[in-house]
Design a protein around this motif. Structure first.
Motif, PDB file in Angstrom:
ATOM      1  N   LEU A   1       0.853  -1.186   0.000  1.00 11.47           N
ATOM      2  CA  LEU A   1       0.000   0.000   0.000  1.00 11.47           C
ATOM      3  C   LEU A   1       0.888   1.235   0.000  1.00 11.47           C
ATOM      4  O   LEU A   1       1.930   1.265   0.669  1.00 11.47           O
ATOM      5  CB  LEU A   1      -0.901   0.003   1.238  1.00 11.47           C
ATOM      6  N   VAL A   2       0.477   2.241  -0.755  1.00 14.17           N
ATOM      7  CA  VAL A   2       1.268   3.457  -0.878  1.00 14.17           C
ATOM      8  C   VAL A   2       0.452   4.614  -0.309  1.00 14.17           C
ATOM      9  O   VAL A   2      -0.727   4.770  -0.634  1.00 14.17           O
ATOM     10  CB  VAL A   2       1.659   3.715  -2.349  1.00 14.17           C
ATOM     11  N   ALA A   3       1.089   5.397   0.536  1.00 21.01           N
ATOM     12  CA  ALA A   3       0.403   6.511   1.196  1.00 21.01           C
ATOM     13  C   ALA A   3       1.260   7.775   1.081  1.00 21.01           C
ATOM     14  O   ALA A   3       2.439   7.709   0.733  1.00 21.01           O
ATOM     15  CB  ALA A   3       0.154   6.167   2.660  1.00 21.01           C
ATOM     16  N   ARG A   4       0.618   8.888   1.387  1.00 16.92           N
ATOM     17  CA  ARG A   4       1.345  10.157   1.405  1.00 16.92           C
ATOM     18  C   ARG A   4       1.185  10.768   2.792  1.00 16.92           C
ATOM     19  O   ARG A   4       0.065  10.937   3.269  1.00 16.92           O
ATOM     20  CB  ARG A   4       0.814  11.105   0.336  1.00 16.92           C
ATOM     21  N   GLY A   5       2.312  11.090   3.391  1.00 15.23           N
ATOM     22  CA  GLY A   5       2.300  11.711   4.708  1.00 15.23           C
ATOM     23  C   GLY A   5       2.269  13.219   4.608  1.00 15.23           C
ATOM     24  O   GLY A   5       2.715  13.788   3.613  1.00 15.23           O
ATOM     25  N   ASP A   6       1.747  13.856   5.653  1.00 11.55           N
ATOM     26  CA  ASP A   6       1.639  15.315   5.657  1.00 11.55           C
ATOM     27  C   ASP A   6       2.996  16.005   5.839  1.00 11.55           C
ATOM     28  O   ASP A   6       3.139  17.169   5.509  1.00 11.55           O
ATOM     29  CB  ASP A   6       0.663  15.770   6.748  1.00 11.55           C
ATOM     30  N   ARG A   7       3.991  15.291   6.329  1.00  7.17           N
ATOM     31  CA  ARG A   7       5.309  15.895   6.565  1.00  7.17           C
ATOM     32  C   ARG A   7       6.402  15.340   5.664  1.00  7.17           C
ATOM     33  O   ARG A   7       7.284  16.071   5.223  1.00  7.17           O
ATOM     34  CB  ARG A   7       5.735  15.681   8.016  1.00  7.17           C
ATOM     35  N   ASN A   8       6.383  14.018   5.421  1.00 12.52           N
ATOM     36  CA  ASN A   8       7.514  13.369   4.758  1.00 12.52           C
ATOM     37  C   ASN A   8       7.208  12.770   3.398  1.00 12.52           C
ATOM     38  O   ASN A   8       8.014  12.019   2.859  1.00 12.52           O
ATOM     39  CB  ASN A   8       8.104  12.302   5.684  1.00 12.52           C
ATOM     40  N   GLY A   9       6.043  13.060   2.836  1.00 10.89           N
ATOM     41  CA  GLY A   9       5.736  12.596   1.492  1.00 10.89           C
ATOM     42  C   GLY A   9       5.349  11.126   1.429  1.00 10.89           C
ATOM     43  O   GLY A   9       4.801  10.556   2.371  1.00 10.89           O
ATOM     44  N   VAL A  10       5.678  10.504   0.308  1.00  7.39           N
ATOM     45  CA  VAL A  10       5.230   9.140   0.004  1.00  7.39           C
ATOM     46  C   VAL A  10       5.934   8.115   0.889  1.00  7.39           C
ATOM     47  O   VAL A  10       7.149   8.180   1.080  1.00  7.39           O
ATOM     48  CB  VAL A  10       5.455   8.814  -1.491  1.00  7.39           C
TER      49      VAL A  10
ATOM     50  N   SER B   1       6.452   6.597  10.433  1.00 10.78           N
ATOM     51  CA  SER B   1       7.087   7.301   9.318  1.00 10.78           C
ATOM     52  C   SER B   1       7.384   8.765   9.614  1.00 10.78           C
ATOM     53  O   SER B   1       7.841   9.498   8.738  1.00 10.78           O
ATOM     54  CB  SER B   1       6.202   7.200   8.062  1.00 10.78           C
ATOM     55  N   GLY B   2       7.117   9.194  10.866  1.00  7.82           N
ATOM     56  CA  GLY B   2       7.427  10.571  11.240  1.00  7.82           C
ATOM     57  C   GLY B   2       6.436  11.584  10.716  1.00  7.82           C
ATOM     58  O   GLY B   2       6.759  12.769  10.576  1.00  7.82           O
ATOM     59  N   ASN B   3       5.229  11.147  10.416  1.00 10.13           N
ATOM     60  CA  ASN B   3       4.179  12.030   9.938  1.00 10.13           C
ATOM     61  C   ASN B   3       3.139  12.222  11.025  1.00 10.13           C
ATOM     62  O   ASN B   3       3.004  11.386  11.925  1.00 10.13           O
ATOM     63  CB  ASN B   3       3.503  11.438   8.698  1.00 10.13           C
ATOM     64  N   LYS B   4       2.376  13.313  10.928  1.00 13.69           N
ATOM     65  CA  LYS B   4       1.254  13.511  11.838  1.00 13.69           C
ATOM     66  C   LYS B   4       0.061  12.715  11.326  1.00 13.69           C
ATOM     67  O   LYS B   4      -0.718  12.173  12.098  1.00 13.69           O
ATOM     68  CB  LYS B   4       0.916  14.999  11.935  1.00 13.69           C
ATOM     69  N   SER B   5      -0.060  12.638   9.991  1.00 16.21           N
ATOM     70  CA  SER B   5      -1.134  11.850   9.379  1.00 16.21           C
ATOM     71  C   SER B   5      -0.669  11.354   8.014  1.00 16.21           C
ATOM     72  O   SER B   5       0.248  11.919   7.409  1.00 16.21           O
ATOM     73  CB  SER B   5      -2.410  12.693   9.211  1.00 16.21           C
ATOM     74  N   VAL B   6      -1.291  10.266   7.553  1.00 17.51           N
ATOM     75  CA  VAL B   6      -1.049   9.743   6.204  1.00 17.51           C
ATOM     76  C   VAL B   6      -2.389   9.387   5.586  1.00 17.51           C
ATOM     77  O   VAL B   6      -3.333   9.051   6.293  1.00 17.51           O
ATOM     78  CB  VAL B   6      -0.120   8.497   6.182  1.00 17.51           C
ATOM     79  N   GLU B   7      -2.444   9.478   4.274  1.00 22.98           N
ATOM     80  CA  GLU B   7      -3.623   9.067   3.519  1.00 22.98           C
ATOM     81  C   GLU B   7      -3.161   8.178   2.385  1.00 22.98           C
ATOM     82  O   GLU B   7      -2.101   8.425   1.785  1.00 22.98           O
ATOM     83  CB  GLU B   7      -4.353  10.279   2.934  1.00 22.98           C
ATOM     84  N   LEU B   8      -3.947   7.143   2.093  1.00 21.17           N
ATOM     85  CA  LEU B   8      -3.598   6.282   0.967  1.00 21.17           C
ATOM     86  C   LEU B   8      -3.570   7.112  -0.309  1.00 21.17           C
ATOM     87  O   LEU B   8      -4.385   8.018  -0.501  1.00 21.17           O
ATOM     88  CB  LEU B   8      -4.595   5.126   0.833  1.00 21.17           C
ATOM     89  N   LEU B   9      -2.653   6.794  -1.170  1.00 24.38           N
ATOM     90  CA  LEU B   9      -2.511   7.478  -2.444  1.00 24.38           C
ATOM     91  C   LEU B   9      -3.739   7.195  -3.305  1.00 24.38           C
ATOM     92  O   LEU B   9      -4.164   6.038  -3.395  1.00 24.38           O
ATOM     93  CB  LEU B   9      -1.259   6.930  -3.145  1.00 24.38           C
ATOM     94  N   PRO B  10      -4.327   8.202  -3.931  1.00 21.75           N
ATOM     95  CA  PRO B  10      -5.436   7.931  -4.840  1.00 21.75           C
ATOM     96  C   PRO B  10      -4.976   6.985  -5.957  1.00 21.75           C
ATOM     97  O   PRO B  10      -3.839   7.087  -6.437  1.00 21.75           O
ATOM     98  CB  PRO B  10      -5.788   9.309  -5.406  1.00 21.75           C
ATOM     99  N   LEU B  11      -5.858   6.082  -6.366  1.00 27.24           N
ATOM    100  CA  LEU B  11      -5.516   5.070  -7.367  1.00 27.24           C
ATOM    101  C   LEU B  11      -4.937   5.680  -8.640  1.00 27.24           C
ATOM    102  O   LEU B  11      -3.989   5.143  -9.218  1.00 27.24           O
ATOM    103  CB  LEU B  11      -6.756   4.230  -7.683  1.00 27.24           C
ATOM    104  N   LYS B  12      -5.461   6.827  -9.070  1.00 25.79           N
ATOM    105  CA  LYS B  12      -4.979   7.453 -10.313  1.00 25.79           C
ATOM    106  C   LYS B  12      -3.526   7.902 -10.209  1.00 25.79           C
ATOM    107  O   LYS B  12      -2.860   8.109 -11.207  1.00 25.79           O
ATOM    108  CB  LYS B  12      -5.886   8.604 -10.718  1.00 25.79           C
ATOM    109  N   GLU B  13      -3.016   8.049  -8.977  1.00 22.96           N
ATOM    110  CA  GLU B  13      -1.624   8.472  -8.779  1.00 22.96           C
ATOM    111  C   GLU B  13      -0.657   7.300  -8.645  1.00 22.96           C
ATOM    112  O   GLU B  13       0.557   7.488  -8.689  1.00 22.96           O
ATOM    113  CB  GLU B  13      -1.509   9.360  -7.534  1.00 22.96           C
ATOM    114  N   LEU B  14      -1.187   6.079  -8.454  1.00 20.85           N
ATOM    115  CA  LEU B  14      -0.324   4.932  -8.190  1.00 20.85           C
ATOM    116  C   LEU B  14       0.692   4.699  -9.311  1.00 20.85           C
ATOM    117  O   LEU B  14       1.898   4.597  -9.050  1.00 20.85           O
ATOM    118  CB  LEU B  14      -1.163   3.671  -7.963  1.00 20.85           C
ATOM    119  N   LEU B  15       0.252   4.598 -10.543  1.00 22.05           N
ATOM    120  CA  LEU B  15       1.165   4.341 -11.664  1.00 22.05           C
ATOM    121  C   LEU B  15       2.174   5.477 -11.858  1.00 22.05           C
ATOM    122  O   LEU B  15       3.381   5.214 -11.941  1.00 22.05           O
ATOM    123  CB  LEU B  15       0.383   4.065 -12.949  1.00 22.05           C
ATOM    124  N   PRO B  16       1.730   6.753 -11.908  1.00 22.15           N
ATOM    125  CA  PRO B  16       2.732   7.813 -12.086  1.00 22.15           C
ATOM    126  C   PRO B  16       3.768   7.893 -10.963  1.00 22.15           C
ATOM    127  O   PRO B  16       4.932   8.191 -11.212  1.00 22.15           O
ATOM    128  CB  PRO B  16       1.900   9.103 -12.134  1.00 22.15           C
TER     129      PRO B  16
END
Length: 161
Positions: free
Chosen positions: A53-62, A82-97
């Motif tokens: 699973l790939v996520a993006r953190g609010d402080r440290n990115g992917v 990961s040293g983030n305050k929060s993370v959200e899963l990467l939207p599916l449309k961003e996974l390949l790029p």
């Protein structure tokens, strides 16, 4: 399950690092790309088959998380480790790029860029785990420590209790 001679970017990278693994293949069902289906098709316990699973953190990115296919990711735990305050899963449309991989074939090995990778601590108790080899229907079967070494991964508790 079969062990065909297929090569993916992930398997070539492991070959280059002289890491021992097997490639396991199974028939893909486009209507069910779940990891639980992949585990059943491979005849493996879902506890030893891990999804990426790939996520993006609010402080440290992917960031990347590898967890058992039947488990649910604890986003707060991933954020903490990961040293983030929060993370959200990467939207599916961003996974390949972002990764170079598609849903159902996303490997923690060989992404376009090297992202911080966290592997659920349950993997440490297993002799071998399966993770995507970077193509639908193809899995890498290797020792968890070897996977961690290949991706500079960190073992951590990442799933809901």
């Amino acid at each position: 399950m079969s062990t065909k001679k297929i090569k993916t970017n992930a398997s070539r990278l492991l070959d280059g690092r002289k890491i021992d693994y097997a490639l396991l293949t199974y028939e893909v069902d486009e209507s069910d790309l779940s990891g639980v289906h992949a585990a059943a098709a491979l005849g493996l316990d879902p506890a030893c088959v891990f999804k990426t699973l790939v996520a993006r953190g609010d402080r440290n990115g992917v960031v990347v998380a590898c967890i058992p296919v039947a488990a649910e990711l604890d986003l707060k735990a991933l954020a903490r480790v990961s040293g983030n305050k929060s993370v959200e899963l990467l939207p599916l449309k961003e996974l390949l790029p972002v990764t170079g991989y598609v849903r159902g074939g996303c490997s923690p090995v060989g992404m376009k860029k090297r992202f911080p990778t966290y592997i659920d601590a349950s993997a440490e108790r297993l002799p071998r785990i399966a993770v995507s080899a970077g193509a639908r229907g193809v899995q890498l079967f290797l020792a968890p420590a070897d996977l961690a070494g290949a991706v500079d991964g960190v073992f951590a508790a990442l799933t809901m209790a």
